[in-house]
Design an enzyme around this catalytic site. Structure first.
Site, PDB file in Angstrom:
ATOM      1  N   CYS A   1      40.133  18.702  55.836  1.00 11.41           N
ATOM      2  CA  CYS A   1      40.151  17.254  56.062  1.00 11.41           C
ATOM      3  C   CYS A   1      39.660  16.967  57.475  1.00 11.41           C
ATOM      4  O   CYS A   1      38.912  16.021  57.733  1.00 11.41           O
ATOM      5  CB  CYS A   1      41.561  16.690  55.907  1.00 11.41           C
ATOM      6  SG  CYS A   1      42.350  17.056  54.329  1.00 11.41           S
TER       7      CYS A   1
ATOM      8  N   HIS B   1      37.332  14.061  59.286  1.00 13.16           N
ATOM      9  CA  HIS B   1      38.172  12.962  59.802  1.00 13.16           C
ATOM     10  C   HIS B   1      38.804  13.264  61.155  1.00 13.16           C
ATOM     11  O   HIS B   1      39.515  12.408  61.687  1.00 13.16           O
ATOM     12  CB  HIS B   1      39.298  12.652  58.810  1.00 13.16           C
ATOM     13  CG  HIS B   1      38.830  12.154  57.481  1.00 13.16           C
ATOM     14  ND1 HIS B   1      38.271  10.912  57.313  1.00 13.16           N
ATOM     15  CD2 HIS B   1      38.825  12.719  56.249  1.00 13.16           C
ATOM     16  CE1 HIS B   1      37.962  10.736  56.034  1.00 13.16           C
ATOM     17  NE2 HIS B   1      38.279  11.832  55.367  1.00 13.16           N
TER      18      HIS B   1
ATOM     19  N   CYS C   1      37.827  13.036  47.834  1.00 12.89           N
ATOM     20  CA  CYS C   1      37.438  13.809  49.015  1.00 12.89           C
ATOM     21  C   CYS C   1      37.427  15.292  48.688  1.00 12.89           C
ATOM     22  O   CYS C   1      36.506  16.025  49.059  1.00 12.89           O
ATOM     23  CB  CYS C   1      38.422  13.571  50.165  1.00 12.89           C
ATOM     24  SG  CYS C   1      37.944  12.247  51.269  1.00 12.89           S
TER      25      CYS C   1
ATOM     26  N   CYS D   1      59.471  -5.321  34.267  1.00 15.35           N
ATOM     27  CA  CYS D   1      59.733  -5.109  35.698  1.00 15.35           C
ATOM     28  C   CYS D   1      60.445  -6.335  36.258  1.00 15.35           C
ATOM     29  O   CYS D   1      61.416  -6.236  37.007  1.00 15.35           O
ATOM     30  CB  CYS D   1      58.424  -4.923  36.471  1.00 15.35           C
ATOM     31  SG  CYS D   1      57.335  -3.641  35.832  1.00 15.35           S
TER      32      CYS D   1
ATOM     33  N   HIS E   1      63.657  -6.812  38.787  1.00 15.35           N
ATOM     34  CA  HIS E   1      63.273  -6.879  40.200  1.00 15.35           C
ATOM     35  C   HIS E   1      62.857  -8.267  40.672  1.00 15.35           C
ATOM     36  O   HIS E   1      62.695  -8.494  41.862  1.00 15.35           O
ATOM     37  CB  HIS E   1      62.172  -5.851  40.470  1.00 15.35           C
ATOM     38  CG  HIS E   1      62.642  -4.448  40.240  1.00 15.35           C
ATOM     39  ND1 HIS E   1      63.569  -3.836  41.053  1.00 15.35           N
ATOM     40  CD2 HIS E   1      62.358  -3.552  39.257  1.00 15.35           C
ATOM     41  CE1 HIS E   1      63.806  -2.609  40.598  1.00 15.35           C
ATOM     42  NE2 HIS E   1      63.093  -2.413  39.502  1.00 15.35           N
TER      43      HIS E   1
ATOM     44  N   CYS F   1      61.147   4.060  35.653  1.00 15.06           N
ATOM     45  CA  CYS F   1      61.647   2.734  35.268  1.00 15.06           C
ATOM     46  C   CYS F   1      61.330   2.451  33.798  1.00 15.06           C
ATOM     47  O   CYS F   1      62.197   2.005  33.045  1.00 15.06           O
ATOM     48  CB  CYS F   1      61.007   1.644  36.130  1.00 15.06           C
ATOM     49  SG  CYS F   1      61.893   1.298  37.660  1.00 15.06           S
TER      50      CYS F   1
END
Lengths: 108, 138, 283
Positions: C99, C103, C136, C199, C203, C244
């Site tokens: 990486c 970067h 990448c 959801c 929530h 969930c």
């Protein structure tokens, strides 16, 4: 050796002579308790770090016996007296015989 | 603390007994304490145990012990399959006889700390920690 | 006897809401002294939800769990960041690159987490951070893709996330992203499973209330990946989504599926304005 075991230690870089400092340690380890079963119902054998020690210039600060009730990624926080400049040596002992070390120098 | 094979067997036996004889529920704990104290009387002043009243998850419960002047502190979880948690032995360079860690609790139960004090006597402190059950288990 | 039981019940009924208040607290979240935006005005696109303040899940946790996130040493999720830092500097793949070859330090990716998932115009796809990391790896490094939710991937996400810590989440939902936003929104309001829960049922309609012994949060994802005490490890957004939906007793979408990518964009957009705080610590 449990894979990817990585110790982390937090010690101040310097202290005044005789000062009490706070030390924190954390090490990546699954701490398999021996109480769990795998998908087929077979018990997963215990595999933990069973002892942790911290010494300063060869003198003991703390020596901890660890049982399977210590959480995954064992964490300890304690206080040490720094009588002079020197080096802390941290050692973790694995059930499988592996030993993990870390050292931290401190100036006074 | 090191267990000999015989002591470990004894502990296992005690654990098996608790299974069939509920009135010996704390036998394993009592045995571990007796081993630590050598059977000496245990007072209640000189050691402090800090633990949450409610733990959101029993997997990672923060606890702390403090016992000024103590040489060692034994921590036990009375309701776990095996009661041992840790024994903190303090060396000459310990600035205080305090330490904290994170522990597992199999459910709501008492956490016990026994300290061996500077004069060789023993002190005990305990805290009940409630372990809550998650909402969805997810 | 009956009278006694009744009074006891009444006393319990009166005291219960006070003892068991499940709402968000008013504490301030700072990490190593850096203050986070953990409560702020809801973004404009949430006007129709009836939520005017968005809150980090941190506010719904017990003090001990909260404290673990406030110090990067105490946070066990940071172990993964250390491990990913090693991986960052390790050459992998046929191009013999790490990486760092492209970067330099991971800090060069500051701000990246805050804007993902993000539309990639060249590829013509909506990309999560995990998808970008794998792009990448396969395209630049000639390395094997990480499995979407394996430890290596989650750790790399955590390392990249830390670089944006404190920055406000700011995912784009207009232009080419609009389609994904709408799709994610549809999933958010669809009732799934034998329990027929969306959801939003938990929530949006019930955050601050209890579900068994647990506090329901707003389901914000600004703290992901999150170190769950239950798992003793890092959990990705899609793992949480899957958990969930599974708990509604439904067949779930797979991690990395187009449905979860769209849902991630939509849920992330509901947190636009909250600080990136991953890796967070939750119960």
């Amino acid at each position: 050796m449990a894979s990817g075991v990585k110790p982390r230690v937090k010690v101040p870089k310097s202290a005044s002579a005789g000062e009490a400092i706070v030390i924190k340690t954390l090490i990546s380890h699954p701490m398999e308790s021996g109480q769990r079963k795998d998908g087929d119902g077979n018990p997963i054998p215990r595999s933990i770090i069973n002892r942790f020690t911290c010494e300063f210039n060869g003198q003991t600060v703390i020596d901890i016996t660890m049982e399977p009730a210590i959480s995954t990624n064992p964490y300890f926080e304690f206080e040490a007296t720094v009588p002079e400049a020197g080096e802390f040596a941290f050692t973790w002992y694995d059930d499988d015989g592996s030993v993990y070390n870390d050292n931290k120098a401190i100036t006074v | 603390m090191d267990f000999t094979r015989r002591e470990t067997l004894a502990l296992g036996g005690a654990a098996a007994l608790t299974f069939v004889l509920p009135f010996r529920a704390n036998a394993a704990v009592d045995d571990v304490i007796a081993e630590f104290t050598g059977g000496a009387a245990v007072g209640d002043a000189g050691v402090e145990l800090t633990a949450p009243e409610i733990a959101e998850n029993g997997n990672t419960v923060p606890i702390a012990v403090s016992a000024p002047g103590a040489t060692s502190v034994l921590v036990l979880a009375a309701g776990n399959p095996t009661p041992g948690v840790a024994t903190f032995n303090f060396g000459p360079l310990a600035a205080s006889q305090t330490a904290s860690t994170r522990m597992r609790l199999a459910g709501t139960q008492d956490v016990i700390a026994i300290a061996k004090l500077a004069d060789g006597s023993f002190a005990r402190s305990s805290k009940t920690v409630k372990v809550t059950i998650g909402g969805c288990g997810g | 006897m009956k009278y006694k039981a009744l009074t006891a019940f009444a006393a319990l009924a009166i005291s219960a809401p006070m003892v068991f208040a499940g709402g968000a607290d008013d504490d301030t979240l700072s990490i190593d002294g850096q203050e986070m935006i953990s409560k702020t005005a809801a973004p404009a696109h949430m006007a129709e939800t009836g939520i005017d303040t968005i809150m980090s899940g941190w506010h719904f946790r017990e003090d001990d769990t909260q404290a673990m996130q406030m110090d990067t040493f105490d946070n066990p999720g940071m172990i993964a960041v250390d491990q990913a830092t090693d991986a960052w500097n390790t050459v992998d793949g046929t191009a013999e690159k790490s990486c760092a070859s492209c970067h330099e330090g991971p800090e060069s990716l500051a701000g990246v987490r805050a804007v993902y998932p993000k539309w990639n115009a060249d590829a013509g796809e909506m990309r999560t951070l995990a998808m970008q990391i794998n792009n990448c790896r396969t395209e630049q490094m000639g390395a094997e893709a990480y499995k979407y939710d394996k430890a290596e991937m989650t750790a790399m996400e955590a390392l990249i996330t830390v670089q944006s810590r404190g920055m406000p989440v700011d995912v784009a939902i207009d232009g080419p992203a609009a389609e994904y936003y709408e799709k994610g929104k549809e999933i958010y309001y669809t009732r799934y499973g034998q329990l027929e829960l969306s959801c939003a049922n938990c929530h949006e309609d019930n955050y601050g209330n209890y579900i068994r012994a647990d506090h329901l949060s707003q389901g914000q994802i600004n703290g992901f990946p999150t170190y769950r005490l239950k798992n003793a490890g890092l959990v990705q957004t899609h793992n949480r989504f899957r958990g969930c939906i599974r708990d509604t007793r439904a067949e779930t979408y797979a991690v990395g599926s187009p449905e979860f990518v769209a849902l991630e964009l939509y849920v992330a957009s509901r947190g636009n304005g909250l600080s990136v705080e991953g890796p967070s610590v939750r119960q």
